[in-house]
Design a protein around this motif. Structure first.
Motif, PDB file in Angstrom:
ATOM      1  N   TYR A 167       4.110   9.694  11.718  1.00 37.77           N
ATOM      2  CA  TYR A 167       2.785  10.169  11.325  1.00 37.77           C
ATOM      3  C   TYR A 167       2.703  11.692  11.474  1.00 37.77           C
ATOM      4  N   ILE A 168       3.298  12.226  12.532  1.00 35.90           N
ATOM      5  CA  ILE A 168       3.270  13.669  12.758  1.00 35.90           C
ATOM      6  C   ILE A 168       4.063  14.396  11.680  1.00 35.90           C
ATOM      7  N   ILE A 169       5.213  13.846  11.310  1.00 36.18           N
ATOM      8  CA  ILE A 169       6.001  14.447  10.225  1.00 36.18           C
ATOM      9  C   ILE A 169       5.191  14.461   8.933  1.00 36.18           C
ATOM     10  N   GLU A 170       4.572  13.321   8.607  1.00 33.55           N
ATOM     11  CA  GLU A 170       3.788  13.234   7.375  1.00 33.55           C
ATOM     12  C   GLU A 170       2.632  14.223   7.393  1.00 33.55           C
ATOM     13  N   GLY A 171       1.976  14.352   8.540  1.00 34.71           N
ATOM     14  CA  GLY A 171       0.881  15.305   8.656  1.00 34.71           C
ATOM     15  C   GLY A 171       1.347  16.729   8.438  1.00 34.71           C
ATOM     16  N   CYS A 172       2.504  17.093   9.005  1.00 29.98           N
ATOM     17  CA  CYS A 172       3.054  18.437   8.801  1.00 29.98           C
ATOM     18  C   CYS A 172       3.365  18.688   7.331  1.00 29.98           C
ATOM     19  N   GLY A 176       1.576  21.488   4.546  1.00 26.45           N
ATOM     20  CA  GLY A 176       2.426  22.499   3.929  1.00 26.45           C
ATOM     21  C   GLY A 176       3.435  23.096   4.891  1.00 26.45           C
ATOM     22  N   MET A 177       3.679  22.421   6.009  1.00 26.07           N
ATOM     23  CA  MET A 177       4.593  22.927   7.032  1.00 26.07           C
ATOM     24  C   MET A 177       5.951  22.232   6.902  1.00 26.07           C
ATOM     25  N   LYS A 178       6.646  22.521   5.811  1.00 30.49           N
ATOM     26  CA  LYS A 178       7.904  21.845   5.514  1.00 30.49           C
ATOM     27  C   LYS A 178       8.962  22.132   6.574  1.00 30.49           C
ATOM     28  N   ASP A 179       9.047  23.373   7.039  1.00 32.18           N
ATOM     29  CA  ASP A 179      10.074  23.711   8.033  1.00 32.18           C
ATOM     30  C   ASP A 179       9.897  22.902   9.310  1.00 32.18           C
ATOM     31  N   GLU A 180       8.653  22.773   9.754  1.00 36.51           N
ATOM     32  CA  GLU A 180       8.383  21.999  10.964  1.00 36.51           C
ATOM     33  C   GLU A 180       8.672  20.515  10.740  1.00 36.51           C
ATOM     34  N   ALA A 181       8.299  20.000   9.559  1.00 35.32           N
ATOM     35  CA  ALA A 181       8.573  18.597   9.253  1.00 35.32           C
ATOM     36  C   ALA A 181      10.075  18.326   9.233  1.00 35.32           C
ATOM     37  N   LEU A 182      10.835  19.250   8.641  1.00 33.31           N
ATOM     38  CA  LEU A 182      12.289  19.081   8.592  1.00 33.31           C
ATOM     39  C   LEU A 182      12.901  19.146   9.987  1.00 33.31           C
ATOM     40  N   LYS A 183      12.386  20.039  10.810  1.00 37.17           N
ATOM     41  CA  LYS A 183      12.904  20.137  12.172  1.00 37.17           C
ATOM     42  C   LYS A 183      12.648  18.846  12.936  1.00 37.17           C
ATOM     43  N   LEU A 184      11.445  18.295  12.763  1.00 44.55           N
ATOM     44  CA  LEU A 184      11.139  17.028  13.418  1.00 44.55           C
ATOM     45  C   LEU A 184      12.098  15.933  12.962  1.00 44.55           C
TER      46      LEU A 184
END
Length: 445
Positions: A167-172, A176-184
């Motif tokens: 859920y946190i990845i999807e929210g990121c 528009g926070m692709k870098d953070e989503a990818l890091k997760l």
């Protein structure tokens, strides 16, 4: 039935319907409504063309608020639950200002969230609550959350269940926070078990991670593999248990939220296949061309799902005007550079920015891939002139090597013929040659 069709049927079978409303049950065991799931199921149903059912869910949610006018299980309202209901209701023309204010009032000045969950649920699942607010109205609130996430140690989330982590990845992603989503995602090292220190899978987590990878357009091979893993573990009735054997997440229950995320990921799985697919450029075989020519109506032609336009090119001399449409991707780009009157379309039969009527519509090797036959047939009928002809050509899977089929390909002759006859007055079935079959349909009297 395809895996998608089975799951959609399970959703309908586990929906309790009233005259103008309906609710989806938590599972086959817990048969009370779950507002959160119904909320984020609404956009999924709309993507499937199930507009009537989505409307009924909306009506039920509007009639069944908690005392404080918001949503959550058993009379207690929660931020996450209310935000997912908001996500569903926002697909309709409804004033939801009070719900938006409820959501933003749970965001602290430092970008954290006021409402706390149990210790096993990270409060930052609510990133997926704020992400669903319109950017134009609430950019300042969303920026508070964005700025705080950028300062957060993302490794802290790994101790939580992958379901909540996803859920946190999807929210990121939605923020528009692709870098953070990818890091997760990369922090997982491709380990998609329910927790990092166990060896069992929570099936909704697998579907969620697959969906997130498709949204990010990253690690697509694994995204596809996760969908195929889910298909292998799908129950015969289209449902999914909470987890596989050895796990402790609703192992013996068919739970509704797995179905939502499976359908989302499955549709993206198909779309990605066609986005990167390069259709054949070889000349079409004589038998199929002759079948079209023998059954066509002179005038204007639409090739629905035209691939790289080989039938457009071969039929140019037989029609005074030819149009083509294709899904976004390599084939559409190719056709637009080569032919005029080329449009984009979706898998529900909608051709974007086009209002023409056609004397003949041909659909070649398309219905085997489509998950919503009824909806597409109705859309195509609306694009025909009153005495227009629909010509459908497809593989005879009784003749083709079944090992070349994609998981989403399925076309039963008897059931598909029945579906066409529900929509058109006159339908004939034809064996074109050893490999191909066809249907001709119209409403001529």
């Amino acid at each position: 039935m395809t895996p998608y069709e089975k799951t959609l049927k399970w959703i309908k079978d586990n929906t309790v319907e009233f005259e103008d409303s309906a609710y989806l049950t938590i599972s086959n065991v817990e048969n009370h409504p779950y507002p959160e799931i119904m909320g984020y199921m609404i956009p999924t149903l709309q993507k499937c063309g199930e507009f009537s059912l989505a409307e009924k869910y909306k009506n039920w949610l509007l009639k069944n608020k908690n005392v404080d006018k918001f949503w959550g299980l058993f009379g207690k309202s929660y931020l996450f639950d209310t935000a997912q209901v908001y996500y569903g209701l926002s697909q309709f023309d409804i004033d939801l200002t009070d719900v938006e204010h409820y959501i933003i009032n749970h965001v602290n000045n430092d970008g954290t969230f006021k409402m706390q969950y149990a210790d096993n649920i990270p409060n930052d699942v609510n990133i997926l609550s704020v992400s669903r607010l319109p950017e134009s109205k609430y950019k300042n609130i969303k920026d508070l959350v964005r700025n705080r996430i950028q300062k957060t140690d993302l490794n802290n989330y790994k101790k939580y269940m992958l379901h909540f982590y996803a859920y946190i990845i999807e929210g990121c992603i939605e923020l528009g926070m692709k870098d953070e989503a990818l890091k997760l995602y990369r922090n997982l090292n491709c380990k998609i078990t329910a927790y990092q220190d166990v060896d069992w899978n929570c099936w909704v987590s697998v579907a969620q991670i697959s969906k997130c990878l498709f949204m990010l357009n990253e690690d697509i091979n694994n995204a596809k593999n996760y969908v195929e893993l889910l298909i292998k573990n799908q129950n015969i009735n289209g449902s999914f248990y909470g987890c596989n054997k050895g796990g402790n997440y609703k192992q013996d229950q068919e739970i509704s939220w797995v179905s939502k995320y499976f359908v989302d990921a499955y549709l993206m799985y198909i779309k990605t296949f066609f986005y990167n697919w390069n259709a054949s450029q070889s000349s079409p075989d004589f038998d199929r061309l002759q079948f079209i020519i023998n059954n066509k109506k002179d005038g204007k032609l639409l090739d629905y799902g035209c691939g790289k336009g080989r039938f457009i090119e071969a039929l140019e001399e037989h029609f005074y005007e030819i149009y083509g449409c294709e899904l976004e991707g390599n084939n559409l780009t190719y056709c637009k550079n080569r032919f005029k009157n080329i449009y984009s379309c979706d898998m529900l039969g909608n051709v974007h920015n086009m209002s023409e009527k056609f004397d003949t519509i041909i659909v070649n090797e398309v219905f085997e891939h489509i998950q919503n036959h009824d909806i597409v047939l109705k859309s195509l009928k609306q694009m025909l002139t009153d005495d227009g002809i629909l010509i459908i050509l497809d593989k005879d899977f009784n003749s083709f090597d079944s090992t070349i089929k994609q998981p989403f390909e399925d076309l039963s002759i008897s059931s598909f013929t029945y579906k066409i006859k529900q929509i058109f007055s006159n339908v004939t079935f034809h064996k074109i040659n050893n490999n191909f079959i066809g249907w001709v349909a119209n409403d001529r009297k």
